[in-house]
Design a protein around this motif. Structure first.
Motif, PDB file in Angstrom:
ATOM      1  N   VAL A 145      -4.323   9.197 -53.827  1.00 46.46           N
ATOM      2  CA  VAL A 145      -4.746   9.920 -52.640  1.00 46.46           C
ATOM      3  C   VAL A 145      -5.891   9.156 -51.996  1.00 46.46           C
ATOM      4  N   ILE A 146      -5.978   9.220 -50.671  1.00 50.50           N
ATOM      5  CA  ILE A 146      -7.083   8.601 -49.940  1.00 50.50           C
ATOM      6  C   ILE A 146      -8.253   9.576 -49.928  1.00 50.50           C
ATOM      7  N   ASP A 147      -9.374   9.134 -50.466  1.00 47.12           N
ATOM      8  CA  ASP A 147     -10.584   9.946 -50.512  1.00 47.12           C
ATOM      9  C   ASP A 147     -11.576   9.379 -49.499  1.00 47.12           C
ATOM     10  N   GLN A 148     -11.764  10.116 -48.407  1.00 48.59           N
ATOM     11  CA  GLN A 148     -12.660   9.678 -47.326  1.00 48.59           C
ATOM     12  C   GLN A 148     -13.558  10.851 -46.961  1.00 48.59           C
ATOM     13  N   PRO A 149     -14.625  11.063 -47.754  1.00 47.04           N
ATOM     14  CA  PRO A 149     -15.440  12.277 -47.594  1.00 47.04           C
ATOM     15  C   PRO A 149     -16.396  12.188 -46.414  1.00 47.04           C
ATOM     16  N   GLU A 150     -15.860  12.076 -45.234  1.00 45.00           N
ATOM     17  CA  GLU A 150     -16.666  12.026 -44.023  1.00 45.00           C
ATOM     18  C   GLU A 150     -15.847  12.582 -42.879  1.00 45.00           C
ATOM     19  N   VAL A 151     -16.540  13.114 -41.901  1.00 45.65           N
ATOM     20  CA  VAL A 151     -15.893  13.705 -40.729  1.00 45.65           C
ATOM     21  C   VAL A 151     -15.988  12.721 -39.571  1.00 45.65           C
ATOM     22  N   GLY A 152     -14.849  12.283 -39.062  1.00 44.76           N
ATOM     23  CA  GLY A 152     -14.825  11.396 -37.912  1.00 44.76           C
ATOM     24  C   GLY A 152     -14.779  12.167 -36.610  1.00 44.76           C
ATOM     25  N   VAL A 153     -14.864  11.440 -35.508  1.00 43.70           N
ATOM     26  CA  VAL A 153     -14.793  12.031 -34.171  1.00 43.70           C
ATOM     27  C   VAL A 153     -13.547  11.516 -33.476  1.00 43.70           C
ATOM     28  N   LEU A 154     -12.696  12.446 -33.046  1.00 41.56           N
ATOM     29  CA  LEU A 154     -11.554  12.152 -32.185  1.00 41.56           C
ATOM     30  C   LEU A 154     -11.828  12.869 -30.871  1.00 41.56           C
ATOM     31  N   GLY A 155     -12.171  12.109 -29.835  1.00 37.75           N
ATOM     32  CA  GLY A 155     -12.598  12.733 -28.594  1.00 37.75           C
ATOM     33  C   GLY A 155     -11.879  12.175 -27.380  1.00 37.75           C
ATOM     34  N   SER A 203     -11.076  15.930 -42.925  1.00 41.12           N
ATOM     35  CA  SER A 203     -11.079  16.597 -41.626  1.00 41.12           C
ATOM     36  C   SER A 203     -11.688  15.681 -40.579  1.00 41.12           C
ATOM     37  N   ASN A 204     -11.284  15.888 -39.334  1.00 44.30           N
ATOM     38  CA  ASN A 204     -11.866  15.193 -38.186  1.00 44.30           C
ATOM     39  C   ASN A 204     -12.270  16.211 -37.132  1.00 44.30           C
ATOM     40  N   ARG A 205     -13.283  15.851 -36.370  1.00 42.21           N
ATOM     41  CA  ARG A 205     -13.728  16.687 -35.256  1.00 42.21           C
ATOM     42  C   ARG A 205     -12.877  16.344 -34.038  1.00 42.21           C
ATOM     43  N   ASN A 206     -12.050  17.273 -33.582  1.00 37.68           N
ATOM     44  CA  ASN A 206     -11.182  17.089 -32.426  1.00 37.68           C
ATOM     45  C   ASN A 206     -11.873  17.666 -31.198  1.00 37.68           C
ATOM     46  N   MET A 207     -12.138  16.810 -30.187  1.00 37.14           N
ATOM     47  CA  MET A 207     -12.926  17.237 -29.038  1.00 37.14           C
ATOM     48  C   MET A 207     -12.268  16.832 -27.721  1.00 37.14           C
ATOM     49  N   ILE A 208     -12.443  17.696 -26.721  1.00 35.89           N
ATOM     50  CA  ILE A 208     -12.152  17.344 -25.329  1.00 35.89           C
ATOM     51  C   ILE A 208     -13.402  17.720 -24.534  1.00 35.89           C
ATOM     52  N   VAL A 209     -13.985  16.750 -23.851  1.00 39.63           N
ATOM     53  CA  VAL A 209     -15.204  16.971 -23.077  1.00 39.63           C
ATOM     54  C   VAL A 209     -14.930  16.585 -21.632  1.00 39.63           C
ATOM     55  N   GLU A 210     -15.188  17.517 -20.717  1.00 36.06           N
ATOM     56  CA  GLU A 210     -14.992  17.256 -19.286  1.00 36.06           C
ATOM     57  C   GLU A 210     -16.320  16.882 -18.645  1.00 36.06           C
ATOM     58  N   VAL A 211     -16.316  15.780 -17.894  1.00 42.20           N
ATOM     59  CA  VAL A 211     -17.488  15.403 -17.113  1.00 42.20           C
ATOM     60  C   VAL A 211     -17.246  15.815 -15.668  1.00 42.20           C
ATOM     61  N   PRO A 212     -18.306  16.076 -14.911  1.00 43.14           N
ATOM     62  CA  PRO A 212     -18.130  16.564 -13.545  1.00 43.14           C
ATOM     63  C   PRO A 212     -17.353  15.576 -12.676  1.00 43.14           C
ATOM     64  N   ALA A 213     -16.598  16.111 -11.738  1.00 41.43           N
ATOM     65  CA  ALA A 213     -15.874  15.274 -10.781  1.00 41.43           C
ATOM     66  C   ALA A 213     -16.868  14.386 -10.042  1.00 41.43           C
ATOM     67  N   GLY A 214     -16.526  13.114  -9.904  1.00 39.22           N
ATOM     68  CA  GLY A 214     -17.396  12.173  -9.227  1.00 39.22           C
ATOM     69  C   GLY A 214     -18.423  11.524 -10.124  1.00 39.22           C
ATOM     70  N   HIS A 215     -18.606  12.044 -11.329  1.00 42.12           N
ATOM     71  CA  HIS A 215     -19.551  11.413 -12.260  1.00 42.12           C
ATOM     72  C   HIS A 215     -19.050  10.011 -12.597  1.00 42.12           C
ATOM     73  N   PRO A 216     -19.882   8.972 -12.445  1.00 44.49           N
ATOM     74  CA  PRO A 216     -19.396   7.611 -12.687  1.00 44.49           C
ATOM     75  C   PRO A 216     -19.188   7.350 -14.183  1.00 44.49           C
ATOM     76  N   VAL A 217     -17.951   7.079 -14.571  1.00 49.82           N
ATOM     77  CA  VAL A 217     -17.619   6.724 -15.945  1.00 49.82           C
ATOM     78  C   VAL A 217     -17.307   5.232 -15.970  1.00 49.82           C
ATOM     79  N   PRO A 218     -18.014   4.459 -16.790  1.00 53.63           N
ATOM     80  CA  PRO A 218     -17.782   3.006 -16.790  1.00 53.63           C
ATOM     81  C   PRO A 218     -16.327   2.659 -17.070  1.00 53.63           C
TER      82      PRO A 218
END
Length: 469
Positions: A111-121, A200-215
């Motif tokens: 079994v894969i033992d990975q005792p840490e929580v990652g971020v999936l965003g 486990s992983n942290r599953n996230m969806i984050v919305e930024v305001p319309a027009g906010h400059p995203v690189p």
């Protein structure tokens, strides 16, 4: 009052006035009805060309190697566990799973033992009035086609802390501190309970305001839920982590006429979890009963299930350009399928309370059928609905595609994901099964460890419109 000779403090930015959760659900459903890739009028075909171009430009290569060629990895002399020299990242250990009190109720496996929580965003933003998602063309060493669509951020804790000594993770700041952003989804979800130990992983969806400059960056592209739905109809394009996050999008329309109330469904599930006699304990990998270790693989003596192998990797576009690691390689193709039927005109999906040794709670809701047809489930044997799924043809098959599993830990791991309409399926199904609406499962997905990763893949196809129930 500002002291003389000092500049006045910069005004604090005013957070945008976000609309209600109900509005967010409506906007997500509208995005699923629109096929859009802003700035790229060639649409879905252009996305495929872009993925192919990123694969050509990345200098990717994956080679099977013997275990003793993994410079940073080795077998612990005391336990035989396969570990990294730093003790970071993950380890391959042994696992003893008991589902009863007799010798036949005990099985052993790596079994894969990975005792840490990652971020999936996944980052979201309204563009021209339609909600779009920022997807990444990302290489994973275990994928048959190395580059697939992944979340904006897909990172383990070791990646976040730069234990690999490589580059920082792009766009991570939007998820560690959303600031002006709006969190649409944020929930801990399990990974494969057959192959990971309570991961486990942290599953996230984050919305930024319309027009906010995203690189901008050439490895990333905006697209609507509808475009992702089109891509989910194709084999091997959208990776497992992206499918998991998409399933958590709060886009399901309510269905008040469900066969079972929300309370009844939860009560049934809690009963299934509490009455399942399942215990999983780590044990040394050395001498694991029923398994053999060779120079380049650890495998089951009967040749079924999966094996542990080693690879050397080249990837110019990743945070680290070269590395080696173990991967788990399933033997044979697997199946994950929902049966669907309408009750009172409302579409329902037949879920199964599925025990898996590595799940944090031992049991989660899975598809009607899950596993390798030639290797029966170790806890409950052959699914009573397997023949229905395998023999389905024509209009009964509402969805079918081959999707890979987590390419960062599994080599050439893929399964046939399908949704089958069966109007003769029993309203009162066998023990361990229960009918639920997509909206009910969507509500459970707002909480962690209710719905397993295979079921989340199929629900992502409902959320994006890849399948119409």
């Amino acid at each position: 009052m500002t002291p003389p000779g000092t500049a006045p403090a910069a005004p604090r930015p005013v957070a945008p006035r976000w609309r209600s959760d109900r509005s967010a659900a409506a906007r997500l459903r509208r995005s699923a009805a629109v096929v859009s890739t802003p700035g790229h009028p060639d649409g879905v075909a252009g996305v495929l060309d872009w993925i192919a171009e990123r694969a050509r430009s990345g200098g990717f290569g994956v080679d099977r190697i013997p275990f003793d060629a993994m410079g940073e990895w080795g077998f612990d002399p005391a336990t035989g566990d396969l570990v990294h020299r730093t003790g970071r990242f993950f380890a391959v250990r042994g696992l003893r799973v008991c589902s009863g009190s007799g010798p036949a109720d005990v099985r052993h496996q790596p079994v894969i033992d990975q005792p840490e929580v990652g971020v999936l965003g996944i980052l979201a933003q309204e563009i021209d009035g339609v909600l779009h998602l920022l997807m990444q063309a990302k290489m994973e060493p275990g994928n048959p086609d190395p580059v697939q669509l992944s979340p904006t951020v897909q990172a383990t804790r070791s990646n976040l802390s730069r234990a690999h000594g490589g580059r920082t993770v792009r766009y991570l700041e939007y998820f560690l501190d959303p600031g002006e952003g709006r969190v649409l989804a944020d929930v801990l979800q399990s990974e494969h309970g057959d192959w990971f130990l309570r991961k486990s992983n942290r599953n996230m969806i984050v919305e930024v305001p319309a027009g906010h400059p995203v690189p901008e960056h050439p490895d990333f592209r905006w697209m609507s839920l509808g475009a992702l739905g089109r891509l989910l109809r194709l084999d091997g394009v959208v990776n497992m982590d992206a499918r998991s996050v998409l399933a958590c999008a709060p886009a399901h329309a309510g269905a008040p006429d469900a066969l079972h109330t929300d309370t009844d469904l939860r009560s049934w599930f809690v009963g299934e979890r509490s009455l399942t006699p399942l215990r999983a304990d780590p044990v040394p990998l050395a001498g694991l009963p029923g398994w053999q270790r060779g120079a380049d693989r650890i495998h089951r003596e009967d040749g079924l299930g999966f094996e542990v192998v080693a690879v050397g990797v080249r990837a110019g576009s990743r945070e680290v350009a070269r590395w080696s690691q173990p991967l788990l390689r399933p033997v044979g193709e697997r199946v994950a399928a929902f049966l669907t039927r309408r009750f009172g005109g409302v579409p329902h999906l037949l879920v199964r309370a599925r025990p898996e040794g590595g799940l944090p709670g031992g049991v989660e809701l899975g598809p009607t059928v899950q596993g390798a047809p030639g290797d029966p489930d170790p806890f409950e044997g052959r699914s009573p609905f397997l023949d229905t799924v395998l023999s389905a043809r024509g209009d009964a098959v509402l969805y079918r595609a081959v999707h890979t599993e987590e390419g960062g830990r599994f080599l050439d791991s893929h399964g046939v994901y399908t949704v089958v309409r069966d109007d003769t399926a029993p309203a009162d199904p066998p023990p361990g099964h229960r009918w639920a609406t997509p909206a009910q499962l969507g509500e459970l997905l707002r909480h962690g460890h209710y719905v397993n990763v295979q079921a989340r893949t199929l629900l992502s196809c409902v959320v994006t419109g890849a399948v119409r129930l």
